[in-house]
Design an enzyme around this catalytic site. Structure first.
Site, PDB file in Angstrom:
ATOM      1  N   CYS A   1       1.010  -1.056  -0.084  1.00 56.21           N
ATOM      2  CA  CYS A   1       0.120   0.065   0.051  1.00 56.21           C
ATOM      3  C   CYS A   1       0.781   1.112   0.177  1.00 56.21           C
ATOM      4  O   CYS A   1       1.957   1.390   0.086  1.00 56.21           O
ATOM      5  CB  CYS A   1      -1.147   0.059   1.157  1.00 56.21           C
ATOM      6  SG  CYS A   1      -0.120   0.400   2.685  1.00 56.21           S
TER       7      CYS A   1
ATOM      8  N   ASP B   1      11.356  20.894 -36.248  1.00 59.53           N
ATOM      9  CA  ASP B   1      12.222  21.291 -36.896  1.00 59.53           C
ATOM     10  C   ASP B   1      12.057  20.493 -38.561  1.00 59.53           C
ATOM     11  O   ASP B   1      11.363  19.453 -38.454  1.00 59.53           O
ATOM     12  CB  ASP B   1      13.566  20.781 -36.339  1.00 59.53           C
ATOM     13  CG  ASP B   1      14.673  20.896 -37.282  1.00 59.53           C
ATOM     14  OD1 ASP B   1      14.989  21.995 -37.516  1.00 59.53           O
ATOM     15  OD2 ASP B   1      15.433  19.848 -37.274  1.00 59.53           O
TER      16      ASP B   1
END
Length: 728
Positions: A46, A450
């Protein structure tokens, strides 16, 4: 991505942490020179356990950073080289956790599968015993009394007690590890509930009581084991892409000793050794083929299933499969230095770091945890009063409240989705480098590319090279050899195919985004942008002081998948912009062919950064995709950034994600997966919130027994884990 470091105080998970209440604390920051150690933590279940583990490890002198992954049940510790590994495992042992050292490069699915088989075996025994005891209970419920009732109860005890001891072992072993170091975890109240039901049943049987609760104790054990088993299986399905990569590493290799192959462990190989790779075998190392020809399966790297031809002089990578012919390979990298190992480390980064959604869960649990513990205590006091001092009944309700409100669903909400999403991205040829990249990718509303090397292959070919004077070609080639720019490489390759005069160029310097310059016979020579070298015109020019200028023309091909990518981005509502340092004529022609109207030509590196800054200031969340040194500033400034694997090292470092597949259409898939992951995380938070809104009053008002609480808790965790798998 790690599971959540929830808090420093009491846990909403049943007694997961008994320390004083406090706010969440970070798990440190890795320092330069730190050594990375990976620990297996099989007993954590947990979010509160995670907080305890991280605090305990940070308390070890020399430890600078700890990240715990709940889904993978392991911790990655960054510590000074002087910190002994035994000190880390001892610190966890003092907290009640088993810890084993792991080599991230040799992890396989074996541990996970073994744990799942063990849980399945205990689940089967519990289920078999539960059904038999329930059948015996039917007789008692049907009216059996006196000696007959007592006989059925004793038979039920004979079946139930050994079954409980065997099947509930995962719970009480973990509970004891916590209790012996004076702390609590979620298995303590679970064990208490199981043993309380069995103990009360045995007391009733010994005193010829009317009722026994062996069926309840077995049912509680069965449903808790079912939830844990299913949770284990869903985590196995969502196994990290890093683990899948590590499984590709070959443990042995055929070392050629005087042309005689000898099987040796891979870690005994050295750079320069010669190894034999037979057809059907995986490459054990990175290297270069020195003899033989074959076809290679590189699907793990590129995502493409089509084989690739390989011959003498071609590079090979660890993990690739040799398909057709034997190869002799000269070793260039082994083990941790191979590209395969580097990719595994890169994939693991996103899973071992914290995201903004984790921080949200931290803050929620910081408020949620103490409230639940106080509520459970209030339930005990209230029902003790309402029942006139019935401690057994009040304790059952308090324990049920703690079990039903365990924050396992909240703890799994983020890491389960992140692990599945990272694996899905990897299978689409995308490696996630940054913890929050996945979240930021889901938020983008514009894309900037680009051109050269990103939308094109970045391997331009020089046109009409035979028309350039030999001296100019020789000077240009000398300068080009000092640069990694695609056009420089094209000039150097063209020059290598010709016989050119020897020239001596000194003081060679590259200016990113502009070009390269040097000194030849006391004169400045420059290769690059026309306006920078001092020449008239546009494009790439060579200017030699006193000799004039020469133009170099190139052509480049589109990367695979460019057109499908642009179509996908349009459907996703993402406008596309091209920022290129190329000439206006080239960029205009390129953009027109793709149907793009938003483009900028002749853009310098600082101008790219300025444009990204302006877009961000206008409220845009930009995805930047680039590959060159002149793109690094823009990559760093973008909301999220991607660099292809062929990019320069600086661009890959600056980017948040790396595209290893040659097909750029995978970028569109990555956006889709990221958006899906965000929806799943928000859905999981919603499931956890709704579950607790219903479960807390249900348990507090006495409508939940430990059995129904166990079923509800397991169901919520399973729902969250299964929902995470929808990210695929």
């Amino acid at each position: 991505m790690t599971a959540t470091d929830f808090h420093n105080g009491p846990s909403a998970c049943p007694g997961c942490d008994a320390t004083a209440m406090a706010t969440s604390r970070a798990a440190g920051t890795a320092q330069d020179g730190d050594r990375t150690t990976t620990l297996s933590l099989p007993s954590i279940h947990c979010a509160a356990c995670i907080s305890t583990v991280e605090r305990g490890l940070l308390a070890v002198p020399g430890v600078s950073s700890v990240r715990v992954n709940l889904t993978r049940k392991r911790a990655v510790v960054h510590a000074a080289p002087t910190v002994a590994e035994d000190a880390l495992t001892s610190a966890l042992a003092a907290l009640g956790y088993d810890a084993q050292l792991l080599d991230e490069a040799t992890l396989t699915a074996g541990q996970s599968d073994t744990a799942a088989r063990d849980l399945l075996m205990r689940l089967g025994v519990a289920g078999f015993a539960m059904m038999n005891v329930m059948l015996l209970s039917v007789a008692v419920w049907s009216g059996a009394s006196d000696a007959t009732r007592d006989l059925f109860h004793w038979v039920s005890a004979a079946i139930a007690l050994p079954t409980i001891l065997f099947s509930s072992k995962p719970f009480y072993v973990n509970a004891w590890r916590a209790l012996r170091v004076a702390r609590l975890n979620m298995d303590v109240p679970i064990t208490l509930a199981i043993f309380l039901a069995a103990g009360m049943s045995l007391f009733e049987v010994a005193h010829s009581g009317d009722h026994a609760y062996f069926d309840a104790a077995l049912s509680l054990t069965f449903f808790l084991l079912a939830g844990r088993y299913l949770d284990q299986r869903t985590r196995t399905v969502a196994r990290s892409a890093a683990t899948e990569l590590a499984a590709l590493e070959a443990p042995t290799a055929l070392l050629l000793d005087n042309d005689t192959p000898k099987t040796v462990p891979v870690d005994e190989l050295s750079v320069g050794d010669l190894v034999l790779v037979r057809p059907g075998a995986r490459m054990p190392v990175d290297g270069e083929i020195v003899s033989g020809a074959s076809e290679l399966d590189r699907a793990f790297l590129t995502g493409e299933s089509d084989p690739v031809s390989a011959a003498v002089g071609d590079p090979v990578r660890a993990g690739e499969v040799n398909l057709t012919g034997p190869l002799h390979v000269r070793v260039s990298a082994v083990g941790a230095d191979t590209m395969l190992h580097a990719l595994a480390d890169l994939v693991a980064v996103a899973e071992e770091a914290k995201s903004r959604y984790n921080s949200l869960a931290d803050r929620a649990a910081g408020v949620y945890a103490p409230a639940v513990h106080l509520l459970a205590f209030a339930a005990f006091v209230m029902w003790l009063y309402l029942t006139g001092g019935d401690i057994r009944y009040a304790l059952n309700i308090a324990v049920a409240t703690l079990i039903i409100t365990c924050p396992c669903a909240l703890g799994l909400a983020v890491p389960a989705v992140s692990t599945v999403a990272s694996g899905a991205l990897f299978r689409h040829g995308m490696l996630v480098k940054h913890a929050t990249a996945l979240e930021r990718l889901a938020e983008v509303d514009a894309v900037v590319f680009d051109k050269t090397g990103t939308l094109t292959l970045g391997a331009p070919e020089l046109l009409h090279g035979n028309t350039i004077p030999d001296l100019d070609m020789a000077l240009a080639a000398k300068l080009a050899l000092a640069s990694e720019h695609p056009r420089s490489r094209a000039i150097a390759q063209a020059a290598a195919r010709s016989t050119l005069p020897e020239v001596a160029v000194t003081d060679i310097r590259e200016t990113p985004g502009y070009g390269i310059s040097g000194q030849w016979q006391g004169q400045r020579v420059a290769l690059g942008r026309a306006d920078w070298v001092g020449a008239e015109g546009s494009g790439t020019m060579l200017n030699v002081e006193g000799r004039g200028s020469v133009a170099f023309d190139f052509e480049d091909a589109l990367r695979p998948g460019v057109e499908p990518l642009l179509q996908t981005l349009e459907k996703q509502g993402l406008p596309v912009t091209i920022l290129s340092g190329d000439t206006e004529a080239h960029v205009k022609r390129f953009a027109g062919a793709l149907g793009l109207s938003n483009w900028h030509a002749g853009v310098l590196p600082e101008q790219k950064a300025d444009i990204l800054t302006e877009m961000a200031q206008s409220g845009r969340k930009v995805l930047m995709v680039g590959d060159g040194l002149n793109d690094t500033a823009a990559l760093a400034l973008a909301h999220v950034s991607i660099a292809p694997a062929s990019a320069l090292d600086a661009a890959r470092v600056a980017a948040d994600m790396v595209l290893v597949a040659p097909d750029v259409s995978r970028i569109g898939d990555a956006v889709r997966i990221a958006r899906s992951a965000r929806r799943r995380i928000l859905e999981n938070f919603g499931v956890a919130a709704c579950y607790n809104a219903v479960a807390i009053p249900f348990a507090f008002l006495g409508f939940a027994t430990p059995l129904t609480a166990a079923i509800a808790m397991s169901t919520s965790s399973i729902i969250v884990s299964l929902n995470a798998l929808r990210t695929r």
